[in-house]
Design an enzyme around this catalytic site. Structure first.
Site, PDB file in Angstrom:
ATOM      1  N   ASP A 169     -46.647  33.450  20.601  1.00 42.66           N
ATOM      2  CA  ASP A 169     -46.574  34.416  19.504  1.00 42.66           C
ATOM      3  C   ASP A 169     -45.756  35.580  20.045  1.00 42.66           C
ATOM      4  O   ASP A 169     -46.167  36.255  21.005  1.00 42.66           O
ATOM      5  CB  ASP A 169     -47.974  34.921  19.132  1.00 42.66           C
ATOM      6  CG  ASP A 169     -48.771  33.931  18.312  1.00 42.66           C
ATOM      7  OD1 ASP A 169     -48.360  32.757  18.241  1.00 42.66           O
ATOM      8  OD2 ASP A 169     -49.814  34.323  17.763  1.00 42.66           O
ATOM      9  N   HIS A 198     -47.650  28.521  25.618  1.00 46.41           N
ATOM     10  CA  HIS A 198     -47.807  27.076  25.419  1.00 46.41           C
ATOM     11  C   HIS A 198     -46.532  26.331  25.812  1.00 46.41           C
ATOM     12  O   HIS A 198     -45.454  26.918  25.934  1.00 46.41           O
ATOM     13  CB  HIS A 198     -48.156  26.799  23.956  1.00 46.41           C
ATOM     14  CG  HIS A 198     -49.509  27.325  23.553  1.00 46.41           C
ATOM     15  ND1 HIS A 198     -50.529  26.504  23.135  1.00 46.41           N
ATOM     16  CD2 HIS A 198     -50.010  28.594  23.512  1.00 46.41           C
ATOM     17  CE1 HIS A 198     -51.600  27.240  22.849  1.00 46.41           C
ATOM     18  NE2 HIS A 198     -51.303  28.511  23.072  1.00 46.41           N
ATOM     19  N   SER A 206     -45.295  41.271  28.025  1.00 46.03           N
ATOM     20  CA  SER A 206     -44.761  40.305  28.978  1.00 46.03           C
ATOM     21  C   SER A 206     -43.744  39.403  28.280  1.00 46.03           C
ATOM     22  O   SER A 206     -43.574  39.477  27.061  1.00 46.03           O
ATOM     23  CB  SER A 206     -45.885  39.472  29.599  1.00 46.03           C
ATOM     24  OG  SER A 206     -46.889  39.208  28.644  1.00 46.03           O
TER      25      SER A 206
END
EC number: 4.1.1.65
Length: 638
Positions: free
Chosen positions: A445, A502, A590
């Site tokens: 996301d 992911h 990040s």
């Protein structure tokens, strides 16, 4: 002499009426045109092809039923534009009766977001509730112009906080073309009887700004005046005017706003005039010129700062640190969203990363300070006391964190870091083409930038002079030759995002390589700095994934200020499926960077187009990123 004066007075009276009527239209357009000439980043109407033009929607915000008294305003965000109503009186039941025309395109946005704000704050009004509606679905399901109620949802809890009433009518392309000439002619129908005299028609022709048209006005009028009584109906004259405009355009300037039109582009000239025209409903026309609903909702203190040039909006961050706010485009809704950053932090980042002096301080010990600060903050956010910060964090990002997706309730989290690395409910992030390993998906996301080549990334986004693939992946630990001039995808995670990353492709993890480094911020203000090399100097871990469809893919997890901890949950030699959880970052912002071998992936076009505008795309885990070029080659051959 008396008759001559009378005729001159009548002519001047008609001209006066025309000026008054056009002035009424131009008042509605004044803010829009000012915005186009300012630094506010107004999105000017793009040219639309006949294949893409789907019609014009007239959306009307009628009013709302709220749970407490206040002065209310509402904003409508649609695509890259946002509009706002006037502020209501102090009431629980605000009435706006405010409307706006929206251009509909075949491949354009269809989802409109309506946000309602209370306005009792000086610097920034507070969002209370919102709803989203698909313009096409709404118009199909409801009779034309029917009023419908929508629940307003609290952005954080999704609880119902009120009800809003609106209507929407869609005019298809055929109807728009049929009615546009009639709209234009009605401007000079001073007595509103549906008929025009030759003198009224002449006034309008002058407003078109076309000398050829002035010579044709008698010809056009006589062709419609079949009985020769000097009066024709607007319907009759509209047919002839539309036919003339199709054969030989006679409208050089929009008679409403005065803007010059492209005579060669008949479709977009018609669309422009239709959007300009006031339908005469008596409703207020919403104010435009805003990029996001948050910008549109600001109080007088923001307007003052904008007036004094202390704050400006740009689409994306084309000029590095010139914008006070970061604006990204939501891939799902195709609308612009403002990213929230504390103003003090913005000023600090500019001082450090956008100047030689700031970076010189870094070289003289500030790097070590950032390292110690990150370690200290990490420990602090893992303390039991840190859980007290969660409600305030949610309030600050109230319209950007959906707790309904989170796997555990709020009371489950005993520290702030436990909340920060929160898991989502199963199915909260669907994986695109789950059975097809030839489709790569988004790894986080985040706000995404995608480039088909490294050269494009340095031209549009990464301004550090020393950036290179060898520097990013580590010269001595990874064979970088396969990735030189490959495709580059940057996934930037902001503090409010779900912070687990992911796997973007299915394959086998060959190796992990840890690279030590600094902990600079990964905010675009630093990435866009020519003085700083964030991606090649920060602490990072490189994972090499071997795949059947994309060759080797380098997955780089990059630490940042306040993010000292990068955690992988998979091991070398393990087979992973795209969409599988790979790891997580602890507290802070990040970034993940994926590097694909040259010519191995065809990145989705919308992501490339946005990145070419230096505009980050807001995406979710599992959204399609691109397709293997091997698959694309096979599909073009069959």
């Amino acid at each position: 002499m008396g008759n001559g004066n009378s005729r001159e007075e009548a002519k001047e009276s008609r001209r006066s009426k025309l000026r008054q009527k056009l002035q009424k239209f131009r008042i509605h357009r004044r803010h829009l045109r000012c915005s186009r000439n300012s630094s506010a980043g107004m999105v000017i109407q793009r040219a639309v092809s006949a294949e893409d033009f789907s019609g014009i929607a007239l959306l009307t915000l009628i009013g709302a039923d709220m749970k407490f008294k206040d002065k209310w305003l509402a904003c409508v965000s649609f695509g890259e534009q946002t509009f706002r109503t006037e502020i209501s009186d102090t009431t629980e039941k605000p009435i706006w009766n405010s409307e706006k025309k929206l251009l509909l395109e075949k491949n354009g946005p269809s989802l409109a977001r309506v946000s309602v704000f209370e306005t009792n704050r000086l610097s920034r009004n507070k969002i209370i509730g919102y709803c989203e509606l698909d313009i096409f679905d709404f118009a199909v399901q409801e009779p034309e112009s029917a009023c419908k109620s929508f629940d307003l949802l609290d952005p954080t809890s999704s609880n119902v906080v009120g009800t809003i009433f609106l209507s929407c009518a869609i005019e298809d392309p055929v109807e728009t073309e049929r009615r546009f000439a009639k709209r234009i002619l009605s401007i000079v129908d001073y007595n509103e009887d549906g008929q025009l005299s030759f003198s009224e028609f002449s006034d309008l022709i002058k407003a078109f700004g076309n000398l050829v048209a002035a010579n044709k006005k008698e010809e056009l009028f006589k062709a419609a005046d079949l009985n020769g009584d000097g009066v024709v109906t607007i319907d009759e004259l509209a047919v002839l005017l539309a036919l003339q405009q199709e054969q030989e355009p006679i409208i050089n300037n929009c008679p409403v706003c005065g803007e010059a039109l492209q005579l060669s582009d008949k479709l977009n000239a018609m669309i422009h005039m239709t959007l300009c025209f006031d339908e005469g409903t008596g409703n207020q026309v919403m104010t435009g010129g805003f990029l996001t609903d948050r910008q549109a909702s600001y109080g007088w203190m923001f307007k003052l700062s904008e007036w004094t040039h202390l704050s400006t909006y740009d689409v994306g961050l084309n000029t590095g640190s010139s914008a006070s706010y970061i604006v990204v485009i939501d891939r799902k809704s195709k609308r612009l969203v403002e990213e929230l950053i504390d103003s003090k932090i913005v000023l600090s980042m500019r001082a450090i990363y956008q100047s030689k002096i700031g970076l010189r301080l870094m070289d003289q010990g500030a790097k070590e300070i950032l390292q110690r600060l990150s370690e200290k903050q990490g420990k602090k956010m893992s303390s039991v006391e840190s859980a007290q910060k969660i409600p305030r964090f949610l309030e600050f990002f109230k319209d950007q964190i959906n707790m309904a997706e989170v796997k555990y309730p709020l009371q489950h989290f005993k520290t702030f870091n436990e909340f920060f690395i929160r898991e989502l409910k199963p199915g909260a992030r669907p994986i695109a083409c789950m059975k097809g390993d030839d489709v790569a998906v988004c790894a986080a996301d985040c706000r995404l930038m995608a480039f088909q080549s490294v050269e494009d990334s340095t031209r549009f986004w990464i301004k550090g002079k020393k950036f290179s693939i060898r520097g990013l992946l580590g010269k001595s630990t990874v064979n970088t030759n396969a990735f030189l001039d490959g495709s580059l995808v940057i996934f930037r995670l902001a503090p409010q995002d779900y912070h687990r990353f992911h796997v973007p492709v299915s394959g086998v993890i060959e190796k992990f390589v840890d690279l030590s480094g600094s902990l600079y911020t990964v905010n675009p203000i630093a990435v866009n700095s020519k003085y700083c090399n964030v991606f090649t100097e920060n602490k990072r871990t490189v994972a090499i994934i071997s795949t059947a469809e994309f060759g080797k893919v380098a997955f780089v997890a990059i630490g940042a200020t306040m993010v000292g901890s990068i955690n992988f949950e998979r091991k070398e030699g393990e087979h992973v499926k795209k969409g599988d959880e790979l790891g997580y970052f602890s507290f802070g912002g990040s970034t993940v960077i994926c590097v694909f071998e040259k010519d191995s992936i065809r990145i989705d076009e919308d992501l490339l187009v946005n990145s070419g505008r230096s505009l980050e795309t807001l995406v979710s885990v599992g959204m399609q990123l691109g397709v293997s070029t091997r698959t694309f080659a096979r599909s073009t051959l069959t």
